[in-house]
Design an enzyme around this catalytic site. Structure first.
Site, short mmCIF file in Angstrom:
data_model
loop_
_atom_site.label_atom_id
_atom_site.label_comp_id
_atom_site.label_asym_id
_atom_site.label_seq_id
_atom_site.Cartn_x
_atom_site.Cartn_y
_atom_site.Cartn_z
N SER A 94 6.17 51.15 -31.47
CA SER A 94 5.16 51.65 -29.65
C SER A 94 3.73 51.91 -29.63
O SER A 94 3.73 52.27 -29.11
CB SER A 94 6.33 52.91 -29.87
OG SER A 94 7.67 52.39 -28.50
N LYS A 152 -0.03 61.51 -26.72
CA LYS A 152 1.67 60.98 -25.43
C LYS A 152 2.61 62.74 -25.43
O LYS A 152 2.43 63.51 -25.79
CB LYS A 152 2.25 60.27 -26.60
CG LYS A 152 3.63 59.03 -26.11
CD LYS A 152 3.89 58.64 -27.47
CE LYS A 152 5.26 57.62 -26.58
NZ LYS A 152 5.39 56.67 -28.27
N SER A 168 6.47 52.09 -26.35
CA SER A 168 7.16 53.22 -25.22
C SER A 168 5.27 53.95 -24.95
O SER A 168 5.23 55.09 -24.04
CB SER A 168 8.11 54.44 -25.65
OG SER A 168 7.05 54.77 -27.14
N1 GLN Z 1 10.83 49.96 -28.02
C1 GLN Z 1 11.68 50.07 -29.34
C2 GLN Z 1 12.66 51.22 -28.83
O1 GLN Z 1 12.71 50.72 -27.91
C3 GLN Z 1 10.23 51.78 -30.27
C4 GLN Z 1 10.46 52.73 -29.55
C5 GLN Z 1 9.27 53.34 -30.46
O2 GLN Z 1 8.95 52.51 -31.48
N2 GLN Z 1 9.40 54.25 -29.74
O3 GLN Z 1 13.55 51.92 -29.69
#
Ligand code: GLN
Length: 478
Positions: A178, A79, A154
């Site tokens: 994420s 990532k 994400s």
């Molecule tokens: N969807 C959550 C956010 O937008 C979690 C994101 C993540 O785990 N990096 O913060």
């Protein structure tokens, strides 16, 4: 070799037995990426030179008859929030479009030391903020099962690449869900380890007390192998825990009968899609058939998890993202007249809308006069959530829930409704706030053939039990 069949074991042993070469596998993967990824968008940067160098090293070992390291020749994706020395690392943001780190993230370095071949950097929401990958400053990622739908986020690129067989395993990061939510949307396995289990050194920070690095893989065993490789104390990250790392792969074979599984009604309330509910309930029944004892538990503060998360996460993000000032690194606005003009314009032009929203929310929550009402309150709620889990884990060995309330939604469906988007993580943020590990495992499909994920949450530093349960469940399902 059929790309669908490739796992860590099958790749490593085929290279070791010289049925194929690491170089041939790198080449076939790039061909596949060439063919498939224009429709998916999972990769932001390809690292062919680095991959070929590593593959040559592995092939030489095979020719010399030396035993290959645990991930010898395995094609992986990283990532793009993890630093790779000499390879541009963008965090999905324009502000880091040309950022080339001078060092490697520890997790990446450990994977490479174990023989993994890094194919490239995976697309993601900007600074890992999002649940659909639509917040990438470059392009969205599409779900390989249905390209009109999001892959989750994400770590959308990391999940989609595994699902589309463009990489055998990938690394993602999880701050609020994420790793697990995109794994569930794409039909792959995603593991978030305990906070502190894996070093965060070289991970571009979103919310430091919530950020975790972990694997996405085709099966639980591969996730266990990757965790074993990247876990453990790292002197470069003082929050990395000095707790012995078990042999997660050996632990998979222990029986699951007699394990106590908690089911919390708070995770089966309003907003849970009927098909997801059914698949989760069926999975719980399967675990019972494997000899697990199913016990009702209560996690009474769960309803406050999303609000608490969005205070803590944005507060920490506003502080972490202060370093992007157009001076030290990253994008610098042209023609700025004064220093503050330089800061303002660089940040305005470099950050996307969601990142700005989070910086504003976090700055507000931390500002004098509001600190006690928001940040301090959220931290107290975080303690209550952690205690909920502590209480539940006195009675059970693991807790089973749906990973996400719905299957993958359409691109654009929630893009203009941040609150609806935030609810995609309603079942995952609790584990990040409590610092406990969680895994998402495919457990079924909707009528439209969209994957559904089962989440298994464990005690602090007890990844072994959730992996074991996941492995047993996966085995009886296949
Ligand atoms: N969807 C959550 C956010 O937008 C979690 C994101 C993540 O785990 N990096 O913060």
């Amino acid at each position: 070799m059929d790309p669908k069949q490739l796992t860590i074991d099958s790749v490593r042993s085929a290279i070791q037995q010289r049925k194929t070469t690491a170089i041939a596998l790198v080449e076939s993967h790039y061909e596949r990426i060439q063919k498939e990824d224009s429709a998916i968008g999972a990769f932001l940067t390809l690292t062919k030179e680095r991959a070929m160098e590593q593959a040559e090293r592995i092939d030489r070992m095979a020719v010399e008859g030396k035993p290959l390291p645990p991930l010898g020749g395995v094609p992986v994706g990283i990532k793009d929030v993890m630093c790779t020395r000499g390879v541009r690392t963008t965090a999905g943001s324009k502000i880091l479009e040309n950022f080339v780190p001078p060092y490697n993230c520890t997790a990446v370095a450990r994977l490479e030391a174990a023989g993994a071949v890094v194919l490239g950097k995976m697309n993601c929401d900007e600074f890992a903020m999002g649940s659909s990958n639509e917040n990438s400053a470059y392009h969205p990622v599409r779900n390989p099962r249905d390209t009109s739908r999001v892959p989750g986020g994400s770590s959308g690129g990391s999940a989609a690449a595994v699902a589309a067989d463009m990489a055998v395993v990938t690394l993602g990061s999880d701050t609020g869900g994420s790793i697990r939510q995109p794994a569930s949307f794409c039909g792959v396995v995603g593991l978030m380890p305990t906070y502190g289990r894996v070093s965060r050194y070289g991970l571009i920070a979103f919310a430091s007390s919530l950020d975790h690095i972990g694997p996405l893989a085709k099966n639980v065993k591969d996730a266990a192998t990757v965790l074993k490789t990247i876990a453990g104390r790292d002197p470069m990250d003082t929050t990395s825990a000095d707790v012995p790392v078990p042999d997660y792969v050996a632990e998979l074979e222990k029986a699951v009968s007699g394990l106590k599984i908690g089911v919390a009604k708070e995770y089966f309330g309003d907003g849970l899609d009927a098909e997801v509910r059914r698949a989760t309930e069926d999975a719980i029944e399967s675990l019972a058939k494997l000899g697990c004892e199913v016990i009702p538990v209560s996690l009474p503060h769960s309803e406050y998890a999303i609000p608490a998360y969005y205070i803590v996460a944005t507060a920490e993000a506003s502080s972490n993202l202060a370093r992007f000032d157009g001076v030290r690194y990253g994008y610098r606005a042209k023609n700025a007249r004064t220093l503050s003009d330089l800061y303002r314009r660089s940040r305005d032009e470099g950050f996307g809308a969601e990142v700005k929203r989070r910086i504003m929310l976090g700055t507000y929550a931390l500002s004098a006069g509001y600190y006690d009402a928001y940040y301090l309150k959220a931290q107290k709620v975080r303690t209550l959530l952690t205690r909920d889990f502590d209480e539940a884990f006195k009675k059970v060995d693991a807790i089973v829930t749906p990973t996400s309330p719905t299957a993958a939604f359409k691109l654009g469906e929630k893009a203009n409704d941040p609150l609806a988007m935030y609810l995609a993580d309603i079942y995952t943020v609790t584990a990040d706030l409590a610092g406990i590990p969680g895994i998402s495992i495919p457990c079924g499909e909707t009528k439209e053939k969209l994957p559904i994920g089962l989440q298994i949450l464990g005690k602090h530093f007890d990844e072994a039990t959730i992996l074991r349960l996941g492995h047993a469940y996966e085995r009886q399902r296949n």
